[in-house]
Scaffold this motif. Structure first.
Motif, PDB file in Angstrom:
ATOM      1  N   VAL A   1      -8.391  -1.398  -2.660  1.00  0.00           N
ATOM      2  CA  VAL A   1      -8.485  -0.335  -1.646  1.00  0.00           C
ATOM      3  C   VAL A   1      -7.987   0.988  -2.224  1.00  0.00           C
ATOM      4  CG1 VAL A   1      -8.083  -1.977   0.229  1.00  0.00           C
ATOM      5  CG2 VAL A   1      -6.155  -0.669  -0.670  1.00  0.00           C
TER       6      VAL A   1
ATOM      7  N   TRP B   1      -7.025   5.159  -0.535  1.00  0.00           N
ATOM      8  CA  TRP B   1      -6.869   6.004   0.661  1.00  0.00           C
ATOM      9  C   TRP B   1      -6.477   7.378   0.157  1.00  0.00           C
ATOM     10  CZ3 TRP B   1      -2.644   8.762   2.440  1.00  0.00           C
ATOM     11  CH2 TRP B   1      -2.504   8.996   3.815  1.00  0.00           C
TER      12      TRP B   1
ATOM     13  N   LEU C   1       0.877  -1.164   0.000  1.00  0.00           N
ATOM     14  CA  LEU C   1       0.000   0.000   0.000  1.00  0.00           C
ATOM     15  C   LEU C   1       0.916   1.216   0.000  1.00  0.00           C
ATOM     16  CD1 LEU C   1      -3.004   1.014   0.406  1.00  0.00           C
ATOM     17  CD2 LEU C   1      -2.454   1.142   2.825  1.00  0.00           C
TER      18      LEU C   1
ATOM     19  N   MET D   1      -2.542   9.969  -2.997  1.00  0.00           N
ATOM     20  CA  MET D   1      -3.425   8.865  -2.597  1.00  0.00           C
ATOM     21  C   MET D   1      -2.629   7.575  -2.431  1.00  0.00           C
ATOM     22  SD  MET D   1      -5.424   7.809  -6.091  1.00  0.00           S
ATOM     23  CE  MET D   1      -6.476   6.624  -5.295  1.00  0.00           C
ATOM     24  N   MET D   2      -3.154   6.674  -1.592  1.00  0.00           N
ATOM     25  CA  MET D   2      -2.547   5.350  -1.452  1.00  0.00           C
ATOM     26  C   MET D   2      -3.461   4.323  -2.091  1.00  0.00           C
ATOM     27  SD  MET D   2      -0.497   4.780   2.056  1.00  0.00           S
ATOM     28  CE  MET D   2      -1.623   5.261   3.324  1.00  0.00           C
ATOM     29  N   GLU D   3      -2.816   3.380  -2.786  1.00  0.00           N
ATOM     30  CA  GLU D   3      -3.522   2.237  -3.366  1.00  0.00           C
ATOM     31  C   GLU D   3      -2.582   1.050  -3.317  1.00  0.00           C
ATOM     32  OE1 GLU D   3      -6.552   3.380  -6.816  1.00  0.00           O
ATOM     33  OE2 GLU D   3      -4.507   3.816  -7.378  1.00  0.00           O
ATOM     34  N   LYS D   4      -3.159  -0.115  -3.677  1.00  0.00           N
ATOM     35  CA  LYS D   4      -2.338  -1.305  -3.856  1.00  0.00           C
ATOM     36  C   LYS D   4      -1.381  -1.098  -5.008  1.00  0.00           C
ATOM     37  CE  LYS D   4      -5.207  -5.072  -4.393  1.00  0.00           C
ATOM     38  NZ  LYS D   4      -5.876  -6.305  -4.088  1.00  0.00           N
TER      39      LYS D   4
END
Lengths: 361, 189
Positions: free
Chosen positions: B33, B35, A6, A178-181
């Motif tokens: 996901v 964020w 992540l 932003m954070m993502e996989k």
């Protein structure tokens, strides 16, 4: 499958820089891309691969360090955000003129001037139409996910060296923060001096040997006949890019009666808007340009025969919309919808704009 | 499954890390996901918020206008996000410092005294994990074993000795979450 983490877009970009076998990163911090250098500093690339990480005294210095490093056939990259990229334009023009393969990353924030640190897409003109002086183009890649922030780094270097042309990765504060996989790619070893001599020895300044002429890197030629020839050679490169490098993604265009055109963060918002609109029975799809230059003109012209109207969704006052209009040659209505100043449109707003500006116009 | 969550409070209450742990737990559950935080001036002393999405499908917009769930820790965030919960959705809040309580009738409203329970555990820093426990009790979208893996992944190793305390806090949250109001017209998906 590689390791899944992540990560923020900026962090994924930084890790990809090390893994892509880059020889030198030269930069100067600015929000919203400061995590790039923070991550690189913490990751100790000098121990992992021997990559040089250098905080320059200014963006002007950083871009000219790229000029020098790229001229030797090494892989060099810088990243910045809008005001910093403006400072680099002189160097980028020289690099394009001197045909040096480098990669420049712009994590765009709102302008003009110092503007805001929030996301924007208001540097489209600067990225695709020159930015610096002279007839030149960057090849521009627009990631819309953290995964693409990683994947586009090795791709950008492949293209930069294929065309000996600067490549820009045009991101923005939203994708950067932003954070993502993300699935990281396997590390690519840095090129050895032998490899560079063999593959780039015909142009790079790697030291003259008695068996050949000197390689000279310059953007200056005072003989008009030679300079025009050089300009025409650059034109041929751009035409080849237009033939071979156009990249785009289509979402639900098969049965579309209307079309969103959006890149980067806006394309994500448009994807949600498609779901909302289709729930109301509006058949809308998305064309997402992945290369902003070269632009997917041909496909848009084809889609103009299928859909009744197109809405260009951008975090700007309307920049890419001009290329959409040129592509469809006035066959159907093309309008723009965008928010600026760091404001991000909601998917609901985008659906509303489609109704008022296209469907019920 | 597609769960769209806003988490909001003061900077320093662990809002962003709560979101990060939830997102990492989602990855361990094999979900997609995203964020997206507020960043910039509001992070430096004002309110902080983060949008977290967990889904079985590719995630479209990481920025939203309405949410399935709002988890809020201060009055400003409650005022801002109470109207943004979808009808039939969930509002979970910490009553610490709240003077105007939520009033909507068409959503589920729960309280968790996360600040108080965190202090009782010996560290107000775990208030975010108390809230996470309360949330997972109401919407068990990730298994606790995956939350454990999420904690391992998202906390730096030097903080791994704090994982048992964090997990205790999650347990307390599950136990202490309190129903305030059940939605009158449930039309949640």
């Amino acid at each position: 499958m590689g390791e899944i983490l992540l990560m923020k877009g900026n962090e994924a970009l930084a890790e990809a820089i090390i893994r892509a076998g880059v020889d030198g990163y030269f930069g100067y911090p600015i929000t919203p891309q400061s995590e790039v250098m923070e991550y690189l500093a913490a990751a100790k690339p000098e121990e992992r691969t021997g990559m040089v990480l250098l905080q320059a005294e200014s963006e002007l210095a950083a871009i000219n360090m790229l000029y020098g490093a790229g001229a030797t056939g090494k892989k060099a990259i810088t990243s910045s955000s809008s005001p910093g990229i403006s400072l680099m334009q002189e160097g980028i023009s020289y690099i394009a003129g001197a045909e040096i393969p480098v990669v420049v990353v712009n994590v765009v924030r709102g302008g003009p001037g110092l503007g805001t640190i929030q996301p924007a897409q208001s540097d489209y003109f600067q990225a695709t139409k020159g930015g610096g002086h002279g007839d030149y183009h960057l090849l521009v890649l627009a990631p819309n996910s953290v995964q693409e922030m990683s994947d586009f780094v090795p791709l950008a270097f492949d293209l930069a060296f294929k065309y000996r042309n600067p490549v820009m990765i045009l991101s923005d504060g939203l994708i950067g923060q932003m954070m993502e996989k993300v699935e990281l790619f396997e590390p690519i070893p840095r090129w050895t001096d032998e490899y560079i001599r063999e593959h780039h020895g015909n142009w790079a300044t790697i030291g003259k040997t008695p068996d050949r002429e000197r390689n000279i890197i310059t953007s200056l030629d005072l003989v008009p006949e030679r300079m025009e020839k050089h300009n025409m050679h650059l034109k041929e490169k751009y035409e080849q890019m237009e033939r071979e490098e156009v990249r785009f993604e289509e979402i639900q265009t098969e049965d579309a009666e209307y079309l969103f055109v959006a890149y980067g963060s806006s394309s994500r918002i448009a994807m949600k808007a498609i779901k909302l609109a289709r729930a109301e029975g509006i058949k809308v799809g998305l064309l997402r340009p992945i290369t902003l230059y070269p632009f997917p003109k041909k496909r848009l012209r084809e889609l103009a025969d299928q859909v009744k109207g197109m809405l260009s969704v951008e975090l700007s006052l309307g920049q890419m919309v001009e290329d959409v209009k040129l592509s469809v040659e006035c066959r159907i209505p093309v309008e723009h919808y965008g928010r600026v100043g760091g404001m991000i449109p909601t998917p609901e707003e985008v659906v509303e704009a489609l109704k008022t500006k296209i469907i019920n116009r | 499954m597609n769960e769209e969550i806003i988490i909001a409070g003061f900077g320093g209450q662990g809002v962003l890390s709560l979101g990060k742990i939830l997102a990492y737990s989602g990855i361990m559950e094999d979900l997609e996901v995203s964020w997206f935080p507020s960043y910039g001036p509001e992070m430096r002393g004002g309110t902080a918020n983060v949008t977290v999405i967990l889904s079985n499908e590719r995630i479209s917009s990481p920025v939203l206008n309405v949410y399935d769930t709002a988890i809020v820790f201060n009055q400003q965030s409650l005022d801002k996000f109470e109207p943004k919960v979808k009808p039939g959705g969930l509002l979970l809040y910490d009553p610490n410092g709240i003077t105007r309580h939520p009033e909507r009738k068409d959503i589920d409203i729960y309280q968790i005294d996360a600040t108080k329970e965190g202090a009782a555990l010996g560290s107000t820093k775990v208030l975010n994990m108390v809230a996470l426990g309360a949330y997972l009790k109401l919407k068990p979208i990730v298994k606790l074993e995956n939350v454990h893996k999420g904690l391992l992944k998202s906390l730096p190793e030097r903080h791994h000795h704090l994982i048992p305390l964090n997990e205790k806090a999650i347990g307390v949250g599950m136990e202490k979450v309190k129903l305030i109001h059940k939605a009158e017209h449930v039309n949640a998906k």
